[in-house]
Design a protein around this motif. Sequence first.
Motif, short mmCIF file in Angstrom:
data_model
loop_
_atom_site.label_atom_id
_atom_site.label_comp_id
_atom_site.label_asym_id
_atom_site.label_seq_id
_atom_site.Cartn_x
_atom_site.Cartn_y
_atom_site.Cartn_z
N LEU A 36 38.55 31.64 34.09
CA LEU A 36 38.28 33.06 33.84
C LEU A 36 39.27 33.96 34.55
O LEU A 36 39.65 35.02 34.02
CB LEU A 36 36.86 33.40 34.25
CG LEU A 36 35.80 33.33 33.14
CD1 LEU A 36 36.11 34.35 32.03
CD2 LEU A 36 35.70 31.95 32.55
N ILE A 40 41.17 36.67 32.22
CA ILE A 40 41.08 38.11 32.52
C ILE A 40 42.38 38.62 33.13
O ILE A 40 42.91 39.67 32.73
CB ILE A 40 39.90 38.39 33.46
CG1 ILE A 40 38.57 38.00 32.81
CG2 ILE A 40 39.88 39.87 33.85
CD1 ILE A 40 38.24 38.74 31.55
N VAL A 118 36.06 36.20 37.11
CA VAL A 118 36.29 37.56 36.62
C VAL A 118 36.47 38.52 37.80
O VAL A 118 37.39 39.34 37.82
CB VAL A 118 35.11 38.01 35.73
CG1 VAL A 118 35.18 39.51 35.46
CG2 VAL A 118 35.13 37.24 34.42
N ARG A 197 33.05 37.37 30.48
CA ARG A 197 33.91 38.42 29.93
C ARG A 197 33.15 39.70 29.61
O ARG A 197 33.76 40.77 29.50
CB ARG A 197 34.64 37.88 28.69
CG ARG A 197 35.75 36.90 29.06
CD ARG A 197 36.35 36.17 27.87
NE ARG A 197 37.09 37.04 26.98
CZ ARG A 197 37.92 36.61 26.03
NH1 ARG A 197 38.10 35.30 25.86
NH2 ARG A 197 38.57 37.46 25.25
N GLY A 205 37.65 41.74 27.46
CA GLY A 205 36.21 41.93 27.59
C GLY A 205 35.46 41.85 26.27
O GLY A 205 36.04 41.89 25.18
#
Length: 239
Positions: A36, A40, A118, A197, A205
């Motif tokens: 992640l 991101i 994230v 997300r 996102g």
Amino acid sequence: MSGATLQTGASLEPPLHPFSMSRRLLAEALGTALLLAIVIGSGIMGERLAGGNVAIALLGNTLATGAGLVVLITIFGPLSGAHFNPAVTLVFALRREIAWAMAVAYIVVQIVGGVLGVWAAHAMFAEPILQISTKLRDGPAQIFAEFIATFGLIAAILGSIRFRAEATPMIVGLYITVAYWFTASTSFANPAVTIARSLSNTFAGIAPASAPLFIVGQLLGAVSACLLFGWLLKERQPT
């Protein structure tokens, strides 16, 4: 987006070393967190450098994610199986290649690890740590895209571990790279990734309101692929 899988949690060769449950769970959490952070972080970097060109931003996001998966699966595969994905864990539980209690534990740490990843990406780019995405990804086409994306991911994993186990990290990374571009949803293909997300109001996102149907599409795609490829790849009985 996902990992491959080995033995004791699933059957990819070579077999897993006898690592403890705590080490396997930490590997799943850490691997999902790093995945992640890649998704991101590369999305933020791509958007900042692309000068408004969404295609270039998506390309940067795609290449980083596909390459990152190859590395993460190679590193964590012999340790935990490198699922990084509740849909993958569900498939191997259905195939009785991981105990249901362990599968539930895997899914919990995957979700927690995804959220931490994230937050780590936000911290690296001086973004607010706590965010909620406002990017709606709605409609039947998006849900069907997630069904197809996850179906293809499970097919790639099961096919590779059946015929070319050593190539699984590359196959999964390449599949996700391709699926970013041929699916309308850009191939989340992972419930933990979808949940995580939703907590990032950045390029990669997804609004929380859009997440549940994404997850439904992913789980349906995973179970469908499990059933079909369970039959398709079954070894022929000698006559």
